[in-house]
Structures are given as C-alpha cells and as structure tokens.
Design an enzyme around this catalytic site. Sequence first.
Site, PDB file in Angstrom:
ATOM      1  N   HIS A 128       0.873  -1.184   0.000  1.00 52.60           N
ATOM      2  CA  HIS A 128       0.000   0.000   0.000  1.00 52.60           C
ATOM      3  C   HIS A 128       0.908   1.232   0.000  1.00 52.60           C
ATOM      4  O   HIS A 128       0.958   2.003   0.963  1.00 52.60           O
ATOM      5  CB  HIS A 128      -0.898  -0.031   1.239  1.00 52.60           C
ATOM      6  CG  HIS A 128      -2.054   0.921   1.189  1.00 52.60           C
ATOM      7  ND1 HIS A 128      -2.383   1.665   0.070  1.00 52.60           N
ATOM      8  CD2 HIS A 128      -2.974   1.263   2.140  1.00 52.60           C
ATOM      9  CE1 HIS A 128      -3.446   2.401   0.331  1.00 52.60           C
ATOM     10  NE2 HIS A 128      -3.817   2.188   1.584  1.00 52.60           N
ATOM     11  N   CYS A 264      -3.557   3.592   9.381  1.00 52.49           N
ATOM     12  CA  CYS A 264      -4.002   3.977   8.038  1.00 52.49           C
ATOM     13  C   CYS A 264      -5.519   4.103   7.935  1.00 52.49           C
ATOM     14  O   CYS A 264      -6.016   4.702   6.986  1.00 52.49           O
ATOM     15  CB  CYS A 264      -3.472   2.970   7.019  1.00 52.49           C
ATOM     16  SG  CYS A 264      -4.094   1.293   7.249  1.00 52.49           S
ATOM     17  N   ARG A 292      -2.821  11.834   2.569  1.00 49.67           N
ATOM     18  CA  ARG A 292      -2.987  11.028   1.354  1.00 49.67           C
ATOM     19  C   ARG A 292      -3.145  11.960   0.149  1.00 49.67           C
ATOM     20  O   ARG A 292      -2.559  11.744  -0.908  1.00 49.67           O
ATOM     21  CB  ARG A 292      -4.233  10.125   1.462  1.00 49.67           C
ATOM     22  CG  ARG A 292      -4.157   9.028   2.512  1.00 49.67           C
ATOM     23  CD  ARG A 292      -3.185   7.934   2.139  1.00 49.67           C
ATOM     24  NE  ARG A 292      -3.496   7.323   0.857  1.00 49.67           N
ATOM     25  CZ  ARG A 292      -4.407   6.368   0.657  1.00 49.67           C
ATOM     26  NH1 ARG A 292      -5.092   5.880   1.678  1.00 49.67           N
ATOM     27  NH2 ARG A 292      -4.610   5.851  -0.546  1.00 49.67           N
TER      28      ARG A 292
HETATM   29  N1  NVA Z   1      -4.318  -3.926   5.485  1.00 53.07           N
HETATM   30  C1  NVA Z   1      -5.545  -3.227   5.202  1.00 53.07           C
HETATM   31  C2  NVA Z   1      -5.269  -1.805   4.806  1.00 53.07           C
HETATM   32  C3  NVA Z   1      -6.501  -0.964   4.615  1.00 53.07           C
HETATM   33  C4  NVA Z   1      -6.238   0.427   4.144  1.00 53.07           C
HETATM   34  C5  NVA Z   1      -6.312  -3.951   4.117  1.00 53.07           C
HETATM   35  O1  NVA Z   1      -5.701  -4.369   3.127  1.00 53.07           O
HETATM   36  O2  NVA Z   1      -7.517  -4.115   4.250  1.00 53.07           O
END
Ligand code: NVA
Length: 307
Positions: A128, A264, A292
């Site tokens: 991410h 996050c 962001r």
């Molecule tokens: N690890 C989480 C991050 C969400 C922004 C997911 O992939 O759902």
Amino acid sequence: MTRSFLRDDDLSPDEQAEVLELAAKLKADPYAARPLEGPQSVAVIFDKPTLRTQVSFTTGIAHLGGYPMMIDGNLAKIGKRESVADTARVIGRQASAIVWRTYAQSDLAEMAQYVGVPVVNALTDDFHPCQILADLLTMREKLGELAGKTFAYVGDGANNMAHSYLLGCASAGMHVRIGSPSGYTPRADIVADAEAIAAQTGGSVTLTDDPQAAAEGADVLATDTWVSMGQEDEAAEREAPFVPFQINAELLALAAPDAVVLHCLPAYRGKEITAEVIDGPQSAVWDEAENRLHAQKALLTWLLERP
Ligand code: NVA
C-alpha cells in the site's frame, strides 16, 4: 521512460525525498501543480472497498486540473472479461494515468507493462505504497528529519501495510521494527529488499515477536487492522494471536515520550488500537488521512512531469 509506482521501492530514496518535498509544497499551495490541465483523465479503478483512497485521488486529480474517471471494478471485471493486458491497451489510449486497487500485485505489474502511462498502486494484497508516502509526510511534519528515527509497527507483519512500511521507511533511512506474532511475519524477499535499502540509507530492519521490544523507545508507533480486505473469513482465527499486539496506553508508554501514533484507517477500536490511544493527544491519524491527498498529488505530478 514511463515510470509507475507499484511498490514503495519503485522510488529510490532520493526520489522519495523529492516527492515528499513536493507534497509539502502542494500542501501549502494546493493548485501550484497542474500536470493534468485539459482536463486529461486519470482512470481510478477499485476492485476492493475504499473511502480515503477514492476521496483523496478524486480530489487530488481535480486539483491537478484533471478528470478522475471512476471505474467500478465489479463492472469492469478486469482480468475476467478480458485480459489485464487488453484492458491496459484500451485505457492507455485515452487516460493519462491509472490508479488501481486490486488483489494480485502481478495484475498491477501486467497493467503497467502494457498501458504506456504511469500506473499507481492504490493497494494490493502485497503493498500500500501511497499510504506510506502519506505516513512519511506526516512523520516529517511531526518529527522533522526522518533518517535515524525509529519506526515501530505492531500487528499483522504479513500484510500490505507492514510490507510497504519495510520498504518505504527503510528508504527514508529509518530504523524499522516489525512486531508480529509467529505465522504473521513479513515475506522473506521483502525483508531482504528492505535490508538492502537500509544498508544504503543508514536505516535498519528488526523483526520481533515481542510487541514491547518493538515499541521500546520508538519515535513512531503504528498498526493496522488484524483482518485485511479479502481475509474476512479468517476473522475469528485472527483474533487471539494478535491481542498482545494491541496499541494501548501501556504499550504507548514504552515508546519515546512524544511518540507519534499512526493508523491507516479504517480502525477497529478495542481490537488493534484502543479508543484512548487513537483519540488521544499522540495520535496523528487525521493528519495522516489528509496527507494522502498531498502525497498522491505530488506522486502523480512527479510521474507525469518526468522528462
Ligand atoms: N491492510 C488493510 C489496509 C486498509 C487500508 C487492508 O488491506 O484491508
């Protein structure tokens, strides 16, 4: 050459610093960059749920003078109705960039291979990276120079956030600690890549299954959901191993006195983080969410304006 941002280390440490510098400038002067004037369109595609990513990319693309072309992944069915490569060949004839949230990192790589315009990873199962740019911007605002600072993440070490923190924070020269239960540790190849980056930048990488050891003296304490998108069926089995890794007042007390808390979002209060901490004075999560916008505008500008 067209550049894409598929994983955090697609930007070299120097390039990451350039993007963060530009992000800070655009935060102060939101309409200073107009690389999409026209407006040119950017395809923004979601195969998984979204809120922050949709809000920040659509707002950011508009600020850059462009048109955010939202594509519902459930309708487009990329890779199912036709190959990713054929989809890429079509979109690349019309859009100036693609922002895609999907499952497999390999699909994103295939898109980038055939599209001919920059592709931005808006979250995959593995990484991410846009979130980490926003987090680095937030940490810079709170802590100043990042090189040499200690960043600790506790929770699911095998998820996209942990993997991106490893690469992104190592690129920034930080000492990265990942505290996670056994069975939920980061992928070995990503750890090796982060170690190689840290060797260049003066950072370091430490893995531990002891949340207290991870948090001890850290300048930043971060976590993420224990159940990522696509893992909903595993929710029950993912509870017990993670309970000791919750960010709560006791764990935060072990970190540096003014340690910054990041998440996050979306956050599950009472699971990976307590309400007291996320709603408390050391939490920077709302700045992190706003950042962001600024980080992604800088990234898109950097990718689009490269000679
Ligand atoms: N690890 C989480 C991050 C969400 C922004 C997911 O992939 O759902």
